[in-house]
Design an enzyme around this catalytic site. Structure first.
Site, short mmCIF file in Angstrom:
data_model
loop_
_atom_site.label_atom_id
_atom_site.label_comp_id
_atom_site.label_asym_id
_atom_site.label_seq_id
_atom_site.Cartn_x
_atom_site.Cartn_y
_atom_site.Cartn_z
N HIS A 255 -19.11 0.52 -32.66
CA HIS A 255 -20.23 1.19 -31.99
C HIS A 255 -19.96 1.31 -30.50
CE1 HIS A 255 -24.37 2.23 -30.89
NE2 HIS A 255 -24.48 2.59 -32.15
N GLU A 308 -24.65 3.11 -39.90
CA GLU A 308 -24.32 4.12 -40.91
C GLU A 308 -23.92 3.49 -42.23
OE1 GLU A 308 -22.28 7.50 -39.92
OE2 GLU A 308 -23.80 7.91 -38.43
N1 ACO Z 1 -12.00 1.55 -37.57
C1 ACO Z 1 -10.80 1.32 -37.05
N2 ACO Z 1 -10.57 1.12 -35.74
C2 ACO Z 1 -11.64 1.18 -34.92
C3 ACO Z 1 -12.94 1.39 -35.41
C4 ACO Z 1 -13.09 1.59 -36.79
N3 ACO Z 1 -14.29 1.83 -37.34
N4 ACO Z 1 -13.81 1.38 -34.37
C5 ACO Z 1 -13.08 1.18 -33.26
N5 ACO Z 1 -11.78 1.05 -33.59
C6 ACO Z 1 -10.67 0.86 -32.67
C7 ACO Z 1 -10.55 2.10 -31.80
O1 ACO Z 1 -9.73 3.07 -32.42
C8 ACO Z 1 -9.93 1.53 -30.55
O2 ACO Z 1 -8.56 1.38 -30.82
P1 ACO Z 1 -7.45 1.56 -29.63
O3 ACO Z 1 -7.79 0.53 -28.62
O4 ACO Z 1 -6.15 1.31 -30.36
O5 ACO Z 1 -7.60 2.96 -29.16
C9 ACO Z 1 -10.55 0.16 -30.45
O6 ACO Z 1 -10.98 -0.18 -31.77
C10 ACO Z 1 -11.72 0.07 -29.49
O7 ACO Z 1 -12.71 1.00 -29.85
P2 ACO Z 1 -14.20 0.88 -29.23
O8 ACO Z 1 -14.12 1.02 -27.76
O9 ACO Z 1 -14.83 -0.36 -29.78
O10 ACO Z 1 -14.91 2.07 -29.92
P3 ACO Z 1 -15.42 3.42 -29.27
O11 ACO Z 1 -16.56 3.13 -28.38
O12 ACO Z 1 -14.28 4.18 -28.69
O13 ACO Z 1 -15.88 4.24 -30.55
C11 ACO Z 1 -17.04 4.64 -32.55
C12 ACO Z 1 -17.05 3.89 -31.21
C13 ACO Z 1 -16.86 6.16 -32.31
C14 ACO Z 1 -18.36 4.41 -33.26
C15 ACO Z 1 -15.88 4.08 -33.40
O14 ACO Z 1 -16.07 2.70 -33.59
C16 ACO Z 1 -15.72 4.79 -34.72
O15 ACO Z 1 -15.13 5.87 -34.78
N6 ACO Z 1 -16.25 4.22 -35.83
C17 ACO Z 1 -16.14 4.83 -37.14
C18 ACO Z 1 -17.13 6.00 -37.30
C19 ACO Z 1 -18.57 5.53 -37.41
O16 ACO Z 1 -18.89 4.61 -38.15
N7 ACO Z 1 -19.44 6.19 -36.65
C20 ACO Z 1 -20.88 5.87 -36.62
C21 ACO Z 1 -21.23 5.15 -35.35
S1 ACO Z 1 -22.90 4.54 -35.38
C22 ACO Z 1 -23.86 5.82 -34.83
O17 ACO Z 1 -23.37 6.76 -34.28
C23 ACO Z 1 -25.35 5.78 -35.07
#
Ligand code: ACO
Length: 372
Positions: A255, A308
């Protein structure tokens, strides 16, 4: 990659924050997620104490009026637009309400009038969504829909005819938990439109448009295929490892705001267990495998379950098809939009940020391609 303004040679002004991330634009007395504590409170009341105890109508009133008790009005009309997509029908149909109901711009009406129009527009959204979801099936008699005491029951009755008590509980829980979430994209959009003094349905139509993008969390449908696969293979660990090895995202985890667990995920997980959702076991096994694997691979960076994941399970339990899930999110978030539109009206200040200009320098029309 270089920020655009540097590539073009324009100086980044102090305080420049791409995408407004973390920028504070408003004071609000409605809600703001507590990102480190992993809690969400509506006007100070924790959603844990609302979900399962207080219905959507009361939560709408809590967010808008800061008091329980006022019921939403009964609306029975279908959307004047029928496209085959429930959310599109609502987004396209709702602006017409300003003309048919005679709603004038926020700038020209009192706060009390705005509040009444917000309640009516909310009920219209719910009615349009239910009637569109029913599709070509024979209409449910208006007297039956009207006889139901709550918005959720009227919605489910207009859609399905005779919902089960478990379906009512599931949708109440989902709508209450998704009713408001601070300055998310659709709520911000609603406030920007409201800040111009536009009418209430225009504010809602803008907000619904911004909700159509998959990045605004309107896609719990993407979680369901993973659960189906776990049910088929019985191997959640293999599924999770495969996704992460391919460097794909695990849907329903992570998130932008929360570093602790998303409180809405926690609440909906509890309700799914209480309701005995048949996919609960497979979902819980998948969640456990995902959290274990994410913690092993990224011990320094907490990635927790988001709303979600369990929204997918509860909506699926309630019989909501995947294509209709964005419309369900729209129905729930009408409460937050209503509260914010009213707050913005009272603020009475137009939202107008700035951008760094990094286009061409001063030039004459003759210097532009295509000048004749
Ligand atoms: N699966 C795998 N890797 C992940 C996930 C995940 N669900 N979430 C974060 N990471 C990884 C990122 O790719 C990033 O990797 P990197 O450092 O190698 O580039 C690292 O963890 C850090 O990411 P964050 O800063 O914690 O996440 P960010 O704020 O960029 O993105 C997001 C948040 C878009 C929700 C992301 O976690 C994601 O894509 N999740 C999956 C999709 C999802 O469930 N979306 C619904 C969100 S809830 C809502 O919108 C109501």
């Amino acid at each position: 990659t270089q920020p655009a303004q540097q590539a073009a040679g324009a100086a980044a002004p102090r305080g420049f924050v791409p995408g407004l991330e973390g920028v504070v634009a408003f004071h609000t007395a409605i809600a703001e997620p507590d990102k480190d504590g992993g809690s969400l409170r509506y006007r100070g009341v924790d959603i844990e104490d609302l979900v399962g105890r207080v219905g959507f109508d009361d939560v709408w009133a809590l967010l808008v009026d800061d008091a329980f008790g006022a019921a939403l009005p009964v609306e029975l009309e279908p959307s004047p637009v029928r496209s085959g997509d429930v959310r599109v029908d609502v987004q396209a149909g709702i602006p017409l309400l300003a003309a048919t109901a005679g709603f004038r711009p926020l700038l020209d009406i009192t706060d009390d009038q705005a509040r009444e129009q917000l309640a009516r527009t909310t009920s219209a959204v719910l009615s349009y969504a239910a009637r569109s979801a029913r599709g070509d099936l024979p209409e449910v008699p208006a007297s039956l829909v009207e006889s139901r005491p709550s918005s959720v029951e009227r919605f489910l009755t207009a859609w399905l005819g005779e919902p089960s008590p478990e379906q009512v509980r599931a949708i109440e829980a989902y709508w209450v938990s998704a009713a408001e979430h601070g300055m998310n994209a659709s709520t911000f959009t609603a406030r920007v439109v409201a800040s111009t003094g536009a009418d209430v349905p225009a504010c809602f139509a803008g907000a619904i448009g911004s909700m159509s993008g998959p990045l605004h969390g309107g896609a719990p449908a993407r979680v369901l295929p993973m659960i189906t696969q776990v049910e088929a293979t019985g191997d959640p660990v293999g599924l999770v490892k495969g996704i992460l090895d391919r460097r794909e995202k695990l849907m329903g985890f992570g998130h932008r705001v929360y570093r602790a667990e998303d409180p809405r995920a926690r609440t909906l997980r509890r309700v799914c267990a209480e309701l005995g959702a048949p996919r609960y076991e497979a979902a819980a096994a998948l969640e456990q495998a995902a959290l274990t694997e994410l913690r092993t691979r990224r011990p320094d960076h907490p990635i927790e379950t988001n709303v979600e994941f369990w929204a997918a399970v509860i909506l699926d339990f309630a019989g909501v098809p995947a294509a209709m899930m964005p419309a369900m999110f729209t129905c729930a978030r009408t409460a937050g939009w209503s509260a914010h539109v009213l707050e913005q009206k009272r603020l009475g200040r137009i939202v107008r940020p700035s951008a760094v200009y990094d286009g061409p320098g001063p030039r004459r029309p003759e210097d532009v391609d295509g000048y004749a």
